[in-house]
Design a protein around this motif. Structure first.
Motif, PDB file in Angstrom:
ATOM      1  N   SER A 106       0.648  -0.972   0.101  1.00 25.38           N
ATOM      2  CA  SER A 106      -0.111  -0.045  -0.123  1.00 25.38           C
ATOM      3  C   SER A 106       0.976   1.212  -0.100  1.00 25.38           C
ATOM      4  O   SER A 106       1.909   1.173   0.587  1.00 25.38           O
ATOM      5  CB  SER A 106      -0.961   0.065   1.198  1.00 25.38           C
ATOM      6  OG  SER A 106      -0.144   0.330   2.555  1.00 25.38           O
ATOM      7  N   VAL A 107       0.284   2.175  -0.263  1.00 30.31           N
ATOM      8  CA  VAL A 107       1.025   3.511  -0.283  1.00 30.31           C
ATOM      9  C   VAL A 107       1.364   3.662   1.136  1.00 30.31           C
ATOM     10  O   VAL A 107       2.303   4.579   1.456  1.00 30.31           O
ATOM     11  CB  VAL A 107       0.017   4.763  -0.894  1.00 30.31           C
ATOM     12  CG1 VAL A 107       0.717   6.155  -0.879  1.00 30.31           C
ATOM     13  CG2 VAL A 107      -0.237   4.548  -2.433  1.00 30.31           C
ATOM     14  N   SER A 135       4.910   5.043   2.373  1.00 29.62           N
ATOM     15  CA  SER A 135       5.199   6.391   3.319  1.00 29.62           C
ATOM     16  C   SER A 135       5.971   6.062   4.614  1.00 29.62           C
ATOM     17  O   SER A 135       6.762   6.745   5.136  1.00 29.62           O
ATOM     18  CB  SER A 135       3.844   7.110   3.588  1.00 29.62           C
ATOM     19  OG  SER A 135       3.296   7.571   2.168  1.00 29.62           O
ATOM     20  N   TRP A 136       5.216   4.963   5.274  1.00 24.38           N
ATOM     21  CA  TRP A 136       5.966   4.548   6.631  1.00 24.38           C
ATOM     22  C   TRP A 136       7.369   4.175   6.371  1.00 24.38           C
ATOM     23  O   TRP A 136       8.225   4.898   7.155  1.00 24.38           O
ATOM     24  CB  TRP A 136       5.275   3.273   7.214  1.00 24.38           C
ATOM     25  CG  TRP A 136       6.122   2.776   8.228  1.00 24.38           C
ATOM     26  CD1 TRP A 136       6.034   3.195   9.548  1.00 24.38           C
ATOM     27  CD2 TRP A 136       6.955   1.705   8.317  1.00 24.38           C
ATOM     28  NE1 TRP A 136       6.960   2.452  10.137  1.00 24.38           N
ATOM     29  CE2 TRP A 136       7.515   1.428   9.582  1.00 24.38           C
ATOM     30  CE3 TRP A 136       7.299   0.735   7.236  1.00 24.38           C
ATOM     31  CZ2 TRP A 136       8.385   0.482   9.936  1.00 24.38           C
ATOM     32  CZ3 TRP A 136       8.300  -0.185   7.536  1.00 24.38           C
ATOM     33  CH2 TRP A 136       8.664  -0.408   8.927  1.00 24.38           C
ATOM     34  N   ARG A 137       7.710   3.549   5.382  1.00 26.32           N
ATOM     35  CA  ARG A 137       9.132   3.030   5.400  1.00 26.32           C
ATOM     36  C   ARG A 137      10.125   4.446   4.918  1.00 26.32           C
ATOM     37  O   ARG A 137      11.324   4.485   5.345  1.00 26.32           O
ATOM     38  CB  ARG A 137       9.457   1.896   4.426  1.00 26.32           C
ATOM     39  CG  ARG A 137      10.844   1.703   4.364  1.00 26.32           C
ATOM     40  CD  ARG A 137      10.912  -0.009   4.192  1.00 26.32           C
ATOM     41  NE  ARG A 137      11.414  -0.217   2.777  1.00 26.32           N
ATOM     42  CZ  ARG A 137      11.837  -1.245   2.407  1.00 26.32           C
ATOM     43  NH1 ARG A 137      12.273  -2.250   3.260  1.00 26.32           N
ATOM     44  NH2 ARG A 137      11.903  -1.357   1.184  1.00 26.32           N
ATOM     45  N   LYS A 176      12.956  13.604  -1.362  1.00 20.60           N
ATOM     46  CA  LYS A 176      12.801  13.160  -2.787  1.00 20.60           C
ATOM     47  C   LYS A 176      13.619  11.873  -3.134  1.00 20.60           C
ATOM     48  O   LYS A 176      13.101  10.879  -3.575  1.00 20.60           O
ATOM     49  CB  LYS A 176      12.873  14.196  -3.476  1.00 20.60           C
ATOM     50  CG  LYS A 176      12.613  13.873  -5.046  1.00 20.60           C
ATOM     51  CD  LYS A 176      11.221  13.436  -5.236  1.00 20.60           C
ATOM     52  CE  LYS A 176      10.394  14.222  -5.804  1.00 20.60           C
ATOM     53  NZ  LYS A 176       8.914  13.660  -6.188  1.00 20.60           N
ATOM     54  N   ALA A 177      14.861  11.844  -2.576  1.00 23.30           N
ATOM     55  CA  ALA A 177      15.857  10.852  -2.690  1.00 23.30           C
ATOM     56  C   ALA A 177      15.295   9.674  -2.328  1.00 23.30           C
ATOM     57  O   ALA A 177      15.418   8.485  -2.763  1.00 23.30           O
ATOM     58  CB  ALA A 177      17.419  11.317  -2.273  1.00 23.30           C
ATOM     59  N   LEU A 178      15.017   9.618  -1.013  1.00 23.43           N
ATOM     60  CA  LEU A 178      14.634   8.716  -0.133  1.00 23.43           C
ATOM     61  C   LEU A 178      13.110   7.812  -0.867  1.00 23.43           C
ATOM     62  O   LEU A 178      12.876   6.815  -0.846  1.00 23.43           O
ATOM     63  CB  LEU A 178      14.187   8.821   1.366  1.00 23.43           C
ATOM     64  CG  LEU A 178      15.254   9.510   2.013  1.00 23.43           C
ATOM     65  CD1 LEU A 178      14.886   9.644   3.544  1.00 23.43           C
ATOM     66  CD2 LEU A 178      16.208   8.215   2.249  1.00 23.43           C
ATOM     67  N   ASP A 179      12.216   8.815  -1.295  1.00 18.22           N
ATOM     68  CA  ASP A 179      10.956   8.192  -2.077  1.00 18.22           C
ATOM     69  C   ASP A 179      11.440   7.556  -3.171  1.00 18.22           C
ATOM     70  O   ASP A 179      10.947   6.432  -3.355  1.00 18.22           O
ATOM     71  CB  ASP A 179      10.282   9.628  -2.314  1.00 18.22           C
ATOM     72  CG  ASP A 179       8.950   9.341  -3.119  1.00 18.22           C
ATOM     73  OD1 ASP A 179       8.418   8.165  -2.835  1.00 18.22           O
ATOM     74  OD2 ASP A 179       8.532  10.009  -3.976  1.00 18.22           O
ATOM     75  N   HIS A 236       3.757  13.033   1.748  1.00 17.45           N
ATOM     76  CA  HIS A 236       4.151  12.987   0.287  1.00 17.45           C
ATOM     77  C   HIS A 236       3.053  12.662  -0.597  1.00 17.45           C
ATOM     78  O   HIS A 236       3.057  13.175  -1.529  1.00 17.45           O
ATOM     79  CB  HIS A 236       5.463  12.695   0.040  1.00 17.45           C
ATOM     80  CG  HIS A 236       5.719  11.324  -0.190  1.00 17.45           C
ATOM     81  ND1 HIS A 236       5.627  10.292   0.798  1.00 17.45           N
ATOM     82  CD2 HIS A 236       5.852  10.892  -1.329  1.00 17.45           C
ATOM     83  CE1 HIS A 236       5.949   9.242   0.260  1.00 17.45           C
ATOM     84  NE2 HIS A 236       5.830   9.411  -0.869  1.00 17.45           N
ATOM     85  N   ASP A 237       2.648  11.581  -0.295  1.00 19.11           N
ATOM     86  CA  ASP A 237       1.694  10.815  -1.148  1.00 19.11           C
ATOM     87  C   ASP A 237       0.002  10.916  -0.741  1.00 19.11           C
ATOM     88  O   ASP A 237      -0.679  10.302  -1.309  1.00 19.11           O
ATOM     89  CB  ASP A 237       1.921   9.537  -1.276  1.00 19.11           C
ATOM     90  CG  ASP A 237       2.954   9.074  -2.181  1.00 19.11           C
ATOM     91  OD1 ASP A 237       3.230  10.014  -3.328  1.00 19.11           O
ATOM     92  OD2 ASP A 237       3.847   7.944  -2.390  1.00 19.11           O
TER      93      ASP A 237
END
Length: 189
Positions: free
Chosen positions: A32-33, A37-39, A127-130, A66-67
């Motif tokens: 899931s999104v 996002s959690w990770r 953004k890099a982590l995403d 972010h999402d």
């Protein structure tokens, strides 16, 4: 913020638990999104010592929200997302943020503006982590779940996003090594 306003925000955000992504987990379950996002939030938290000059709490907040636009549109993989898709998501998210209690509206709006501008190191780190999280997740997922274009994306995606940090470039290199090892192992079998 009134209790009802708080609950209303949570009810919208809960949609991300049921909004699936293109990625799968290590056991092959579609993620899931909310899990994504959690990770990336955890990834940010774990980097507090690597980036002591950054406001990591702000980065974590960016990762968490972010999402949220995908509450309204669902997730569209980056390689399928069009400018029109982005416009629709941005409009729906903006309408929702503008309906929030004033302090929350201000906070979210400021974070989204900073994230969109990608000028601060905090925004660049988020953004890099995403992007990196998606690559890491693909490396953890069964290779049978990869789309054909993902073999190349695993090699090329996110290098631009990590360019501002030597540590992140090193992480991206390790992720690439894992990708290449996974692809090689799949060819052997």
């Amino acid at each position: 913020m009134k209790a009802r306003e708080y609950l209303d925000i949570l009810h919208v955000a809960e949609r991300l638990k049921d909004t699936t992504r293109h990625c799968t987990t290590s056991k092959g379950r579609v993620e899931s999104v909310a899990e994504h996002s959690w990770r990336i939030s955890l990834m940010a938290m774990l980097l507090r010592e690597e980036f002591p000059e950054l406001d990591i709490d702000k980065v974590i907040c960016m990762c968490i929200i972010h999402d949220l636009g995908e509450c309204f549109t669902g997730d569209i993989p980056v390689f399928n997302k069009t400018d029109k898709d982005r416009e629709v998501e941005d409009k729906l998210l903006s309408d929702w943020v503008n309906s929030l209690p004033e302090e929350t509206k201000k906070s979210f709006s400021a974070l989204y503006a900073e994230m969109d501008a990608l000028e601060t190191k905090e925004a660049k780190l988020y953004k890099a982590l995403d992007k990196l999280e998606a690559l890491i997740q693909h490396n953890e997922a069964p290779i049978s779940t990869w789309a054909e274009n993902e073999y190349e994306l695993q090699k090329t995606y996110a290098h631009d996003a990590v360019a501002f940090s030597e540590w992140l470039k090193e992480l991206r290199a390790e992720v690439l090594k894992d990708s290449l090892d996974k692809i090689a192992a799949a060819k052997e079998n």
